[in-house]
Scaffold this active site. Structure first.
Site, mmCIF file in Angstrom:
data_model
loop_
_atom_site.group_PDB
_atom_site.id
_atom_site.type_symbol
_atom_site.label_atom_id
_atom_site.label_comp_id
_atom_site.label_asym_id
_atom_site.label_seq_id
_atom_site.Cartn_x
_atom_site.Cartn_y
_atom_site.Cartn_z
ATOM 1 N N SER A 1 0.815 -1.218 0.000
ATOM 2 C CA SER A 1 0.000 0.000 0.000
ATOM 3 C C SER A 1 0.850 1.270 0.000
ATOM 4 O O SER A 1 1.853 1.380 0.709
ATOM 5 C CB SER A 1 -0.923 0.011 1.218
ATOM 6 O OG SER A 1 -1.623 1.236 1.291
ATOM 7 N N SER B 1 -0.538 4.090 0.958
ATOM 8 C CA SER B 1 -1.224 5.003 1.866
ATOM 9 C C SER B 1 -0.329 5.603 2.943
ATOM 10 O O SER B 1 -0.360 6.825 3.156
ATOM 11 C CB SER B 1 -2.429 4.306 2.506
ATOM 12 O OG SER B 1 -3.412 4.050 1.533
ATOM 13 N N THR C 1 -9.456 -1.727 3.627
ATOM 14 C CA THR C 1 -9.419 -2.376 2.333
ATOM 15 C C THR C 1 -9.737 -3.859 2.507
ATOM 16 O O THR C 1 -10.072 -4.317 3.605
ATOM 17 C CB THR C 1 -8.059 -2.136 1.640
ATOM 18 O OG1 THR C 1 -8.114 -2.639 0.310
ATOM 19 C CG2 THR C 1 -6.915 -2.794 2.411
ATOM 20 N N LYS D 1 -13.845 -4.545 4.662
ATOM 21 C CA LYS D 1 -14.824 -3.470 4.486
ATOM 22 C C LYS D 1 -16.174 -3.807 5.123
ATOM 23 O O LYS D 1 -16.781 -2.933 5.772
ATOM 24 C CB LYS D 1 -14.982 -3.130 3.009
ATOM 25 C CG LYS D 1 -13.755 -2.444 2.404
ATOM 26 C CD LYS D 1 -14.000 -2.070 0.958
ATOM 27 C CE LYS D 1 -12.778 -1.404 0.341
ATOM 28 N NZ LYS D 1 -12.998 -1.006 -1.059
ATOM 29 N N GLY E 1 -20.013 -2.914 -12.596
ATOM 30 C CA GLY E 1 -19.888 -3.513 -11.277
ATOM 31 C C GLY E 1 -21.137 -3.265 -10.450
ATOM 32 O O GLY E 1 -21.908 -2.336 -10.722
ATOM 33 N N GLY F 1 -20.909 -3.742 -6.749
ATOM 34 C CA GLY F 1 -20.496 -3.691 -5.352
ATOM 35 C C GLY F 1 -20.483 -2.284 -4.804
ATOM 36 O O GLY F 1 -20.869 -1.313 -5.491
ATOM 37 N N GLY G 1 -6.354 3.268 -11.849
ATOM 38 C CA GLY G 1 -6.905 3.739 -10.593
ATOM 39 C C GLY G 1 -5.960 4.518 -9.703
ATOM 40 O O GLY G 1 -6.336 4.887 -8.577
#
Length: 310
Positions: free
Chosen positions: A17, A19, A62, A66, A126, A128, A267
């Site tokens: 990640s 982040s 993540t 979730k 999608g 979701g 993304g």
């Protein structure tokens, strides 16, 4: 402001990640006594215990936790309710507030590239929480029509119906929330304005071909050999295409979109814009005036993540 606050990304595995690098760069730039780290927890029991302890200011969530984050929340913002999933939890005096920033991140990044959603026809692939969050953000950004497309038409129909029902109840039951930014619509105005439709990849070929913006919110592309979700022969150079997947090489959809002359994005930019949205939410809940605009925060985070081309 003197005591250190801890913030985390929760999931498994998450060693890849970006982040921590992104958030810590902003905290350092602004002199905030916050520290962002990894909560890489292999089992659901460990994740639930971590959330129950509430020993954090905020958590980005993540895969695969979730659903657990959504359930752990005491209060769920409209973004989480409508997406039926949360990827941000903020701790306000022991109360966990859930948000979903997927939609803000996706639309915010595309607007940064020059895309304007007002009057546009949008297709979201999608069914979701990520797809629903993006669908909702596109509606608030002024899209005339948003089509939710999945493998199964009936599933897409059921998911969209549940979203529309929840949106109607929130729009009717609450004071109208103002537009989050210039050129967007208020919460109720977006509900009244947008035309919501559904379909499958097989039945929605006309909608895909006619769309101004196509966003793939499926996990296709995370594994080598994954196909695009629909027939890419439908793409044309006038379209904008974004695939939420990043960091796994060029997806089949992005490759085909670029070959067709589309403005195509993976993304990565959405990830950074999500981080900006999360940072602003946490500052608002914590009562911190960051005094930084979207572009400044985006640039600091993108540079820290090594995303040079954004």
């Amino acid at each position: 402001m003197s005591a250190q606050k801890n913030l985390y990304i929760l999931g498994h595995p998450i060693a890849h990640s970006k982040s921590p690098a992104m958030y810590n760069a902003v905290y350092a730039r602004l002199g905030l006594p916050w520290r962002y780290g990894f909560a890489d927890l292999p089992t659901p029991e460990e994740a639930e215990a971590f959330l129950s302890a509430r020993d954090f200011l905020s958590v980005n969530v993540t895969t695969p936790y979730k659903p657990a984050a959504f359930e752990a929340a005491d209060v769920r913002a409209a973004s989480a309710q409508l997406a039926r999933g949360a990827n941000v939890l903020v701790n306000k005096g022991g109360t966990l507030i859930a948000y979903n920033v997927d939609g803000q991140g996706c639309v915010g990044y595309l607007e940064r590239t020059g895309v304007r959603f007002s009057g546009k026809h949008v297709v979201v692939c999608g069914t979701g929480p990520t797809a629903l969050a993006i669908l909702h953000a596109a509606a608030q950004a002024g899209a005339d029509e948003v089509v939710l497309v999945g493998r199964d038409k009936e599933r897409a129909s059921g998911v969209l119906r549940a979203y529309a029902d929840a949106y109607r109840k929130l729009a009717e039951a609450t004071v109208d929330l103002p537009a989050p930014q210039e050129h967007h619509l208020s919460f109720r105005a977006a509900y009244e304005h947008v035309s919501l439709k559904f379909g499958s990849y097989a039945t929605s070929t006309q909608a895909i071909a006619a769309a101004d913006v196509i966003i793939d919110a499926t996990p296709l592309g995370m594994h080598a050999g994954d196909p695009a979700p629909f027939d890419t022969g439908l793409l044309s150079a006038r379209q904008v295409v974004l695939d939420v997947v990043y960091g796994h090489g060029t997806t089949a959809l992005v490759a085909a979109a670029r070959a067709a002359g589309c403005a195509a994005h993976d993304g990565a930019g959405m990830l950074v814009a999500q981080a900006v949205a999360t940072f602003n939410i946490v500052c608002e809940v914590a009562g911190v005036d960051a005094a930084c605009g979207f572009d400044e925060l985006f640039d600091v985070m993108a540079d820290a993540a090594g995303f040079d081309a954004l």
